[in-house]
Design a protein around this motif. Structure first.
Motif, short mmCIF file in Angstrom:
data_model
loop_
_atom_site.label_atom_id
_atom_site.label_comp_id
_atom_site.label_asym_id
_atom_site.label_seq_id
_atom_site.Cartn_x
_atom_site.Cartn_y
_atom_site.Cartn_z
N ASP A 259 0.83 -1.21 0.00
CA ASP A 259 0.00 0.00 0.00
C ASP A 259 0.86 1.26 0.00
OD1 ASP A 259 0.85 -0.41 2.62
OD2 ASP A 259 -1.06 0.15 3.53
N ALA A 260 2.16 1.13 0.30
CA ALA A 260 3.09 2.27 0.22
C ALA A 260 3.76 2.33 -1.15
CB ALA A 260 4.14 2.17 1.32
N PHE A 261 4.29 1.17 -1.62
CA PHE A 261 4.92 1.09 -2.94
C PHE A 261 4.97 -0.38 -3.32
CE2 PHE A 261 8.46 1.13 -5.99
CZ PHE A 261 8.04 2.16 -6.81
N SER A 262 4.29 -0.72 -4.40
CA SER A 262 4.15 -2.12 -4.80
C SER A 262 4.96 -2.42 -6.06
CB SER A 262 2.67 -2.43 -5.09
OG SER A 262 2.28 -1.77 -6.29
N ILE A 263 5.03 -3.70 -6.41
CA ILE A 263 5.68 -4.11 -7.64
C ILE A 263 4.98 -3.47 -8.85
CG2 ILE A 263 4.40 -6.28 -7.89
CD1 ILE A 263 8.12 -5.75 -8.84
N ASP A 264 3.68 -3.30 -8.77
CA ASP A 264 2.94 -2.65 -9.86
C ASP A 264 3.34 -1.17 -9.97
OD1 ASP A 264 1.58 -4.97 -10.68
OD2 ASP A 264 0.03 -4.65 -9.15
N ASP A 265 3.58 -0.53 -8.83
CA ASP A 265 4.05 0.86 -8.85
C ASP A 265 5.41 0.95 -9.53
OD1 ASP A 265 1.80 1.79 -7.42
OD2 ASP A 265 2.78 1.40 -5.50
N LEU A 266 6.30 0.02 -9.20
CA LEU A 266 7.62 0.02 -9.82
C LEU A 266 7.51 -0.25 -11.32
CD1 LEU A 266 10.68 0.31 -9.57
CD2 LEU A 266 10.79 -2.14 -9.03
N LYS A 267 6.63 -1.16 -11.69
CA LYS A 267 6.43 -1.46 -13.12
C LYS A 267 5.99 -0.20 -13.87
CE LYS A 267 4.10 -4.56 -16.34
NZ LYS A 267 3.19 -5.68 -16.50
N LYS A 268 5.05 0.56 -13.27
CA LYS A 268 4.56 1.78 -13.90
C LYS A 268 5.66 2.83 -14.05
CE LYS A 268 0.10 1.69 -11.99
NZ LYS A 268 -0.65 2.19 -10.89
N LYS A 269 6.45 2.98 -12.99
CA LYS A 269 7.50 4.01 -13.00
C LYS A 269 8.74 3.58 -13.77
CE LYS A 269 6.31 6.68 -9.02
NZ LYS A 269 6.92 7.89 -8.56
N GLY A 270 9.00 2.28 -13.80
CA GLY A 270 10.19 1.77 -14.48
C GLY A 270 11.41 1.76 -13.59
N GLN A 271 11.64 2.87 -12.90
CA GLN A 271 12.77 2.99 -11.98
C GLN A 271 12.38 3.93 -10.86
OE1 GLN A 271 16.72 3.28 -13.71
NE2 GLN A 271 17.29 4.88 -12.24
N GLU A 272 12.85 3.63 -9.65
CA GLU A 272 12.49 4.48 -8.50
C GLU A 272 13.56 4.35 -7.43
OE1 GLU A 272 10.10 7.15 -6.33
OE2 GLU A 272 10.11 6.62 -8.43
N HIS A 273 13.71 5.43 -6.65
CA HIS A 273 14.65 5.37 -5.52
C HIS A 273 14.00 4.60 -4.37
CE1 HIS A 273 12.38 9.17 -5.15
NE2 HIS A 273 12.34 8.86 -3.87
N TRP A 274 14.83 3.89 -3.62
CA TRP A 274 14.37 3.07 -2.50
C TRP A 274 14.68 3.83 -1.23
CZ3 TRP A 274 11.82 -1.39 -3.69
CH2 TRP A 274 11.40 -2.16 -2.61
N ASP A 275 13.78 4.73 -0.86
CA ASP A 275 14.05 5.62 0.26
C ASP A 275 13.45 5.12 1.56
OD1 ASP A 275 11.36 6.08 -0.13
OD2 ASP A 275 11.53 8.24 -0.34
N GLY A 276 13.79 5.82 2.62
CA GLY A 276 13.18 5.55 3.91
C GLY A 276 13.81 4.42 4.71
N VAL A 277 14.92 3.87 4.26
CA VAL A 277 15.58 2.81 5.03
C VAL A 277 16.22 3.47 6.26
CG1 VAL A 277 17.44 1.09 5.04
CG2 VAL A 277 15.94 1.32 3.04
N ARG A 278 15.77 3.06 7.44
CA ARG A 278 16.27 3.66 8.67
C ARG A 278 16.74 2.58 9.65
NH1 ARG A 278 16.21 7.08 5.49
NH2 ARG A 278 15.53 9.24 5.71
N ASN A 279 17.42 1.60 9.12
CA ASN A 279 18.05 0.56 9.92
C ASN A 279 19.51 0.53 9.47
OD1 ASN A 279 19.13 -2.37 9.82
ND2 ASN A 279 17.56 -2.43 11.41
N TYR A 280 20.43 0.57 10.42
CA TYR A 280 21.85 0.68 10.07
C TYR A 280 22.36 -0.52 9.27
CZ TYR A 280 22.23 4.88 12.86
OH TYR A 280 22.07 6.16 13.34
N GLN A 281 21.94 -1.72 9.65
CA GLN A 281 22.41 -2.91 8.92
C GLN A 281 21.89 -2.91 7.48
OE1 GLN A 281 21.54 -6.67 10.81
NE2 GLN A 281 22.98 -7.77 9.50
N ALA A 282 20.61 -2.59 7.29
CA ALA A 282 20.04 -2.51 5.95
C ALA A 282 20.74 -1.41 5.15
CB ALA A 282 18.54 -2.27 6.02
N ARG A 283 20.98 -0.28 5.79
CA ARG A 283 21.71 0.82 5.14
C ARG A 283 23.10 0.37 4.69
NH1 ARG A 283 24.68 5.02 8.50
NH2 ARG A 283 25.73 3.07 9.01
N ASN A 284 23.78 -0.36 5.57
CA ASN A 284 25.13 -0.82 5.24
C ASN A 284 25.13 -1.79 4.07
OD1 ASN A 284 25.96 0.76 7.36
ND2 ASN A 284 26.37 -0.94 8.75
N PHE A 285 24.11 -2.63 3.98
CA PHE A 285 24.01 -3.52 2.82
C PHE A 285 23.91 -2.71 1.53
CE2 PHE A 285 22.01 -7.03 5.59
CZ PHE A 285 23.20 -7.71 5.69
#
Length: 154
Positions: A15-41
Motif C-alpha cells: 500500500d506504500a509502494f508495490s511491484i505494480d508501482d515500480l512497473k509503472k514508474k520503471g525505476q524508482e529510488h528506494w528511500d526511507g531505510v532507517r536501519n543501520y544494517q540494511a543501510r550498510n548492505f
C-alpha cells in the motif's frame, strides 16, 4: 547471471509502494531505510546490475512478487534533510549524511506470489536470512543458490 552479480531482497508494503508501482514508474529510488544494517548492505554491498527480489510485507499474503535490478550506486537519501518528511533525521547533515538509498529498476512481476510460508517450509532455504526468526530487515542479501532455487519455485 554474472559471477560478480550479487542478489538481494528488498521489502515494501504494497500500500506504500508495490511491484505494480515500480512497473509503472520503471525505476524508482528506494528511500526511507532507517536501519543501520540494511543501510550498510545498500551502501557497502549493492552494485549497479545486482538483482533484487521485490517482497511485499505487512499484507494478507507476504512474499516475493517480482524482480528488480539495482540501477544506481548508493547516494544520500534526500528525505533525511526534509523536515516535512516522515523520514527526516535532524541529526543527519548534508556534509555527513546518515542515510542512503539506491535506485532500482523493474525487471519483471512474478506469475504468482512466492509466499513467506512457502519459503519458510522449504528445507533448501532454511539458512536464508528472510526465514530466520527475528529477522525484520527491509534489505538483506540472498545467496546465489537461494536465488536460483526461489526463481525455480515460480
Amino acid at each position: 547471471m554474472s559471477k560478480n552479480t550479487q542478489y538481494w531482497l528488498m521489502k515494501s508494503e504494497p500500500d506504500a509502494f508495490s511491484i505494480d508501482d515500480l512497473k509503472k514508474k520503471g525505476q524508482e529510488h528506494w528511500d526511507g531505510v532507517r536501519n543501520y544494517q540494511a543501510r550498510n548492505f545498500m551502501r557497502d554491498g549493492m552494485r549497479v546490475g545486482d538483482k533484487v527480489f521485490f517482497y511485499h510485507s505487512n499484507c494478507d499474503q507476504p512474499g516475493i512478487v517480482g524482480v528488480a535490478e539495482v540501477a544506481t550506486d548508493a547516494y544520500p537519501d534526500p528525505s533525511q534533510f526534509d523536515p516535512k518528511s516522515k523520514y527526516f533525521d535532524a541529526a543527519s547533515s548534508r556534509d555527513n549524511p546518515r542515510w542512503i538509498l539506491v535506485d532500482v529498476k523493474f525487471v519483471k512481476k512474478l506469475k504468482r506470489t512466492i509466499t513467506l510460508k512457502e519459503l519458510q517450509a522449504d528445507p533448501a532455504l532454511a539458512e536464508m536470512a528472510l526465514v530466520r526468526k527475528g529477522n525484520r530487515l527491509s534489505v538483506m542479501p540472498v545467496g546465489a543458490e537461494e536465488w536460483r532455487h526461489i526463481l525455480a519455485m515460480e
